[in-house]
Design a protein around this motif. Sequence first.
Motif, PDB file in Angstrom:
ATOM      1  N   ILE A 215      14.916  -6.230  73.410  1.00  9.69           N
ATOM      2  CA  ILE A 215      14.883  -6.718  72.022  1.00  9.69           C
ATOM      3  C   ILE A 215      16.010  -6.129  71.176  1.00  9.69           C
ATOM      4  CG2 ILE A 215      12.433  -7.318  71.952  1.00  9.69           C
ATOM      5  CD1 ILE A 215      11.939  -4.553  70.662  1.00  9.69           C
ATOM      6  N   GLU A 325      23.650  -1.596  50.074  1.00  6.93           N
ATOM      7  CA  GLU A 325      22.728  -2.324  50.945  1.00  6.93           C
ATOM      8  C   GLU A 325      22.289  -1.520  52.169  1.00  6.93           C
ATOM      9  OE1 GLU A 325      24.089  -5.179  53.892  1.00  6.93           O
ATOM     10  OE2 GLU A 325      22.860  -6.673  52.882  1.00  6.93           O
ATOM     11  N   SER A 327      20.241  -1.665  55.379  1.00  5.42           N
ATOM     12  CA  SER A 327      19.710  -2.767  56.185  1.00  5.42           C
ATOM     13  C   SER A 327      19.089  -2.217  57.474  1.00  5.42           C
ATOM     14  CB  SER A 327      20.846  -3.746  56.506  1.00  5.42           C
ATOM     15  OG  SER A 327      20.350  -4.818  57.269  1.00  5.42           O
ATOM     16  N   GLY A 329      16.940  -3.113  61.041  1.00  6.64           N
ATOM     17  CA  GLY A 329      16.448  -4.117  61.988  1.00  6.64           C
ATOM     18  C   GLY A 329      15.032  -3.754  62.411  1.00  6.64           C
TER      19      GLY A 329
HETATM   20  N1  GAP Z   1      22.893  -7.788  55.522  1.00  6.83           N
HETATM   21  C1  GAP Z   1      23.681  -6.927  56.325  1.00  6.83           C
HETATM   22  C2  GAP Z   1      23.553  -7.169  57.760  1.00  6.83           C
HETATM   23  O1  GAP Z   1      22.949  -8.146  58.176  1.00  6.83           O
HETATM   24  P1  GAP Z   1      24.138  -6.192  60.100  1.00  6.83           P
HETATM   25  O2  GAP Z   1      24.682  -4.846  60.468  1.00  6.83           O
HETATM   26  O3  GAP Z   1      24.793  -7.384  60.657  1.00  6.83           O
HETATM   27  O4  GAP Z   1      24.154  -6.225  58.515  1.00  6.83           O
HETATM   28  C3  GAP Z   1      21.702  -5.298  59.918  1.00  6.83           C
HETATM   29  O5  GAP Z   1      22.601  -6.244  60.464  1.00  6.83           O
HETATM   30  C4  GAP Z   1      20.713  -4.819  60.951  1.00  6.83           C
HETATM   31  O6  GAP Z   1      20.048  -5.935  61.545  1.00  6.83           O
HETATM   32  C5  GAP Z   1      21.354  -4.082  62.124  1.00  6.83           C
HETATM   33  O7  GAP Z   1      21.594  -2.719  61.806  1.00  6.83           O
HETATM   34  C6  GAP Z   1      20.314  -4.251  63.208  1.00  6.83           C
HETATM   35  O8  GAP Z   1      19.267  -3.325  63.029  1.00  6.83           O
HETATM   36  C7  GAP Z   1      19.766  -5.635  62.908  1.00  6.83           C
HETATM   37  N2  GAP Z   1      20.404  -6.669  63.762  1.00  6.83           N
HETATM   38  C8  GAP Z   1      21.598  -7.266  63.570  1.00  6.83           C
HETATM   39  N3  GAP Z   1      21.848  -8.170  64.532  1.00  6.83           N
HETATM   40  C9  GAP Z   1      20.782  -8.143  65.373  1.00  6.83           C
HETATM   41  C10 GAP Z   1      20.449  -8.856  66.576  1.00  6.83           C
HETATM   42  N4  GAP Z   1      21.241  -9.802  67.069  1.00  6.83           N
HETATM   43  N5  GAP Z   1      19.274  -8.559  67.188  1.00  6.83           N
HETATM   44  C11 GAP Z   1      18.443  -7.615  66.680  1.00  6.83           C
HETATM   45  N6  GAP Z   1      18.719  -6.933  65.544  1.00  6.83           N
HETATM   46  C12 GAP Z   1      19.864  -7.177  64.890  1.00  6.83           C
END
Ligand code: GAP
Length: 455
Positions: A215, A325, A327, A329
């Motif tokens: 995941i 921001e 953020s 996951g």
């Molecule tokens: N709004 C800012 C943003 O979306 P990001 O670093 O692209 O920034 C934030 O995403 C968080 O979302 C990441 O640190 C990660 O925890 C989660 N995330 C991003 N892409 C993911 C993916 N494909 N699968 C699972 N979690 C993901």
Amino acid sequence: MPWTPLEITELMGLTKIIIMIPKTNQISNGVEDLMQKVVSLCKRRGFIFPSSEIYGGFANAWDYGPLGTELKNNIKQLWWKKFVQSRDDMVGIDASLIMNPKVWEASGHLKKFADPLVECKNCHSRFKVDDLAIKTCPHCGKKEFTPPRQFNLMFKTFIGPAEAQSNITYFRPETAQAMFVNFKNVLDTARKTLPFGIAQIGKALRNEITPGNFIFRTREFEQMEIEYFVLEKDWEKYFEYWRKEMAAWIKNLGVDIKKVHEVEVSGKEKAHYSKRTIDFEYEFPFGQKELYGLAYRTDFDLKNHFKEPPYREEGVDALYPHVIEPSFGVDRSVLAVLLEAFKEEKERVVLKLPPKLAPYQAAVFPLLANKPELVKLARKIYDDLRKDLMVAWDDRGNIGKRYYSQDEIGTPACITVDFDSLKKDDVTIRDRDTMKQERVKIDSLAEIIREKLEK
Ligand code: GAP
């Protein structure tokens, strides 16, 4: 970086699942095993299943089962309680996944939300350039690739029955934009003054080039995001503030903070909207990778969405607030929590989850299932406790097997009703971590379990 496939076919019935594990110095066989063991436990005990399994699965898509859903909900509820419910300066929203496509034009995602992609000239597998540090195809071992081209990660779809250009829209690739486009609505209704934040938990979709590692990276995932609005002059102060808050949150999840590294993201690696980004990277078994991100998005988004400065306050000229921001996951939180909690001890496997995150907070057993008087009292305790808590019931096999089964899913307290209970109004309560048992009064049970959950 060379990669090695970790296959777990035998664990998944007919579904063949391959997790790509990079061969780095930091990874011993022990930690490769850890990932395999956690994936296996998740399937076996109903935390996480391969999606559409009866049709042979669907690559890199996963479904949360009964216990995984509880764990994930507990993480989300804890987050909401900490960052929204208990704060004066935060409000929450819950917005749609499909927004007006103009949002993505204005936010810059249509043009810039892309990863460089290369294709192996031999087997035509496609990869993100970043994942091929030493330029060897993990599938066929060849080293010839096409030149990189930009691949937009937005998931396209059509609104209505006609698949026409004018009907194209996108699933949101981040929850953040809904906080920006609703900024004035929230301001007008919630009457907040700077600094304040808008929070949201929800799904985001990205057409990832190389999803994988269970995941960790999927095409559909959940985020818990905060857009924290501040005066420009204060951005550094609040960046530092949220940096500390994020580290404290990680600790609170039971994740060893020594395995988390704050990494300054360099210019070309940063998202198009960010002036400064720090990634919180965790030592996953497949390498040190991003768990969460903290960005200073300046006034980039609000300026692109609002022609006029949207923030007004008595005695202050209208202005565009700046944004910090944090953020988080959700799915990466679940994975880090499970990896940290998984322990193998002499005679048992135990998930040492923080009690407040455990799918069941307690389990109730009648010592013998064929003694109606024990079953009746145990059932009463079970029904009373589950008015406020998630409680498991087990009357199968012997007590040892029931303890084993609850340890494996992280239940912090097991309560057994025996013959003494009928005379003395007390029961045995057994602690998951110490395995110590003590006798306590039935009417003190709820309080004792509550105390465990505070930890
Ligand atoms: N709004 C800012 C943003 O979306 P990001 O670093 O692209 O920034 C934030 O995403 C968080 O979302 C990441 O640190 C990660 O925890 C989660 N995330 C991003 N892409 C993911 C993916 N494909 N699968 C699972 N979690 C993901």
